[in-house]
Design an enzyme around this catalytic site. Structure first.
Site, mmCIF file in Angstrom:
data_model
loop_
_atom_site.group_PDB
_atom_site.id
_atom_site.type_symbol
_atom_site.label_atom_id
_atom_site.label_comp_id
_atom_site.label_asym_id
_atom_site.label_seq_id
_atom_site.Cartn_x
_atom_site.Cartn_y
_atom_site.Cartn_z
ATOM 1 N N SER A 77 0.818 -1.218 0.000
ATOM 2 C CA SER A 77 0.000 0.000 0.000
ATOM 3 C C SER A 77 0.847 1.261 0.000
ATOM 4 O O SER A 77 0.524 2.236 -0.692
ATOM 5 C CB SER A 77 -0.940 0.001 1.203
ATOM 6 O OG SER A 77 -1.804 -1.109 1.166
ATOM 7 N N HIS B 156 0.325 4.719 4.396
ATOM 8 C CA HIS B 156 -0.196 5.349 3.188
ATOM 9 C C HIS B 156 0.344 6.773 3.050
ATOM 10 O O HIS B 156 0.787 7.170 1.969
ATOM 11 C CB HIS B 156 -1.722 5.393 3.237
ATOM 12 C CG HIS B 156 -2.355 4.037 3.188
ATOM 13 N ND1 HIS B 156 -3.728 3.857 3.230
ATOM 14 C CD2 HIS B 156 -1.820 2.796 3.095
ATOM 15 C CE1 HIS B 156 -3.993 2.557 3.171
ATOM 16 N NE2 HIS B 156 -2.858 1.902 3.099
#
Length: 378
Positions: free
Chosen positions: A279, A330
């Protein structure tokens, strides 16, 4: 004059064709960098009465307000140019109309007033050099029109070239590695088994502190559960190929790995749970596309800009509200992708001072985060 002016705006003022009507009597152009006249509307008209022009201005203002919302901009200034033989007669002609947050400024370029084009210098810093013959054959006009359409085609071709520097390769290799590692995880104890994840190199802060620094990289290739693998593989397929086409293969793999490292580093500092997944690196691809918007705002917002910003915002919101998602990773990946993209920049387009600046920022941030993680938190 209509076609010569259009070509002047496209060739010398960096405007691009937005739309053209079937009769080739109305053209809309855009230049995001010219705030005083971001949109130019040229109308070839021989309407004699002012009330018709007043209605046309109002309709243009309504269209401009819809266009402003579509372009996702706070304010929009439109220069409305009427190319006409004579000025219309009747009621006084307002030179400005405001609709919502859209302002329409109208000028008349007439045959009877050869100096009327001098007003354009206030908007563009230069006066168009329009030497016109007294009479033109239809073939001459068609050649001028074709020159404009050819210019628009050249600009479109340049856009396509911008987004196709290289054919994707490393994206598919990374996807293959992810799938292979997932199969191995499942075979040796399960991808949701914490012990198996740690054995294969997942982010585990106590072991990183003990010297297993490679755990800042290896989690990029591991995934927890089939859904996690599927979502990240799908995202990598679309985002990775886009970034690899724009930046080229070598730059892409650098952006991907450094973004993944930064995502894991932020997770290491702010989240003490076991973590794995691509991610952070995928958000690094978002960061790379965001850098394209920073460095080339006109082409970015004309093409992929709105979709990219929407997806970034959506994914960040999901990361904040859905439990179990490592949103620190993220954010770290997004920042890492943006800074790394500024460091490597785009192929055949060096900006050494800017690249050095991004390198320094990335180095300082990385050093600070490593020091904070190793010496302050632990």
């Amino acid at each position: 004059m209509f076609w010569r002016l259009t070509y002047f705006f496209m060739d010398e003022c960096n405007y691009r064709l937005l739309r053209i009507n079937k009769n080739h009597t109305e053209i809309w152009l855009e230049n995001r960098q010219n705030h005083s006249a971001r949109i130019i509307r040229l109308v070839l008209s021989n309407i004699a009465w002012s009330n018709r022009f007043n209605r046309d201005q109002q309709q243009t203002a309504e269209q401009g307000e819809r266009l402003r919302r579509h372009l996702f901009t706070r304010n929009l200034n439109i220069l409305n140019l009427y190319i006409t033989e004579f000025l219309p007669v009747g009621e006084p002609l307002p030179d400005q109309v405001i609709k919502g947050k859209t302002k329409i400024l109208s000028l008349f370029i007439t045959k009877e007033d050869p100096t009327s084009t001098s007003k354009l210098a206030d908007f563009f810093g230069k006066k168009p050099d329009l030497w016109l013959k007294n009479e033109y054959q239809q073939a001459d006009v068609l050649l001028l029109a074709q020159a404009v359409l050819n210019k628009a085609a050249q600009q479109e071709k340049a856009d396509q070239k911008f987004f196709s520097v290289a054919r994707p390769l490393f994206t598919y290799i990374l996807i293959l590695i992810q799938v292979i590692m997932f199969i191995l995880l499942e075979h040796y104890g399960g991808s949701t088994n914490p012990e198996t994840l740690i054995d294969f190199g997942a982010k585990y802060s106590p072991l990183i502190i003990q010297g297993e620094w490679w755990r800042l990289i290896t989690p990029i290739f591991l995934h927890i559960g089939i859904l996690h693998l599927f979502m990240n593989t799908l995202a990598l397929y679309y985002l990775g190929t886009a970034v690899e086409r724009i930046f080229g293969r070598i730059r892409f793999i650098g952006i991907y790995l450094i973004s993944g490292f930064m995502g894991t580093l932020f997770s290491f500092v702010f989240n003490q749970n076991i973590a794995a997944g691509a991610s952070g690196a995928i958000f690094g691809c978002f960061g790379a596309l965001l850098y394209v918007g920073f460095a080339f705002p006109q082409i970015f917002f004309r093409t992929i800009g709105k979709n990219v910003l929407f997806l970034i915002a959506l994914n960040l919101i999901i990361g904040f509200i859905v439990p179990g998602i490592d949103y620190h990773g993220h954010i770290g990946g997004l920042i890492g992708g943006f800074l790394t993209s500024g460091l490597v920049h785009l192929p055949n387009n060096k900006k050494v001072k800017n690249q050095i600046t991004f390198m320094i920022i990335l180095g300082v941030l990385t050093t600070f985060m490593l020091y904070y993680g190793y010496h302050v938190i632990f």
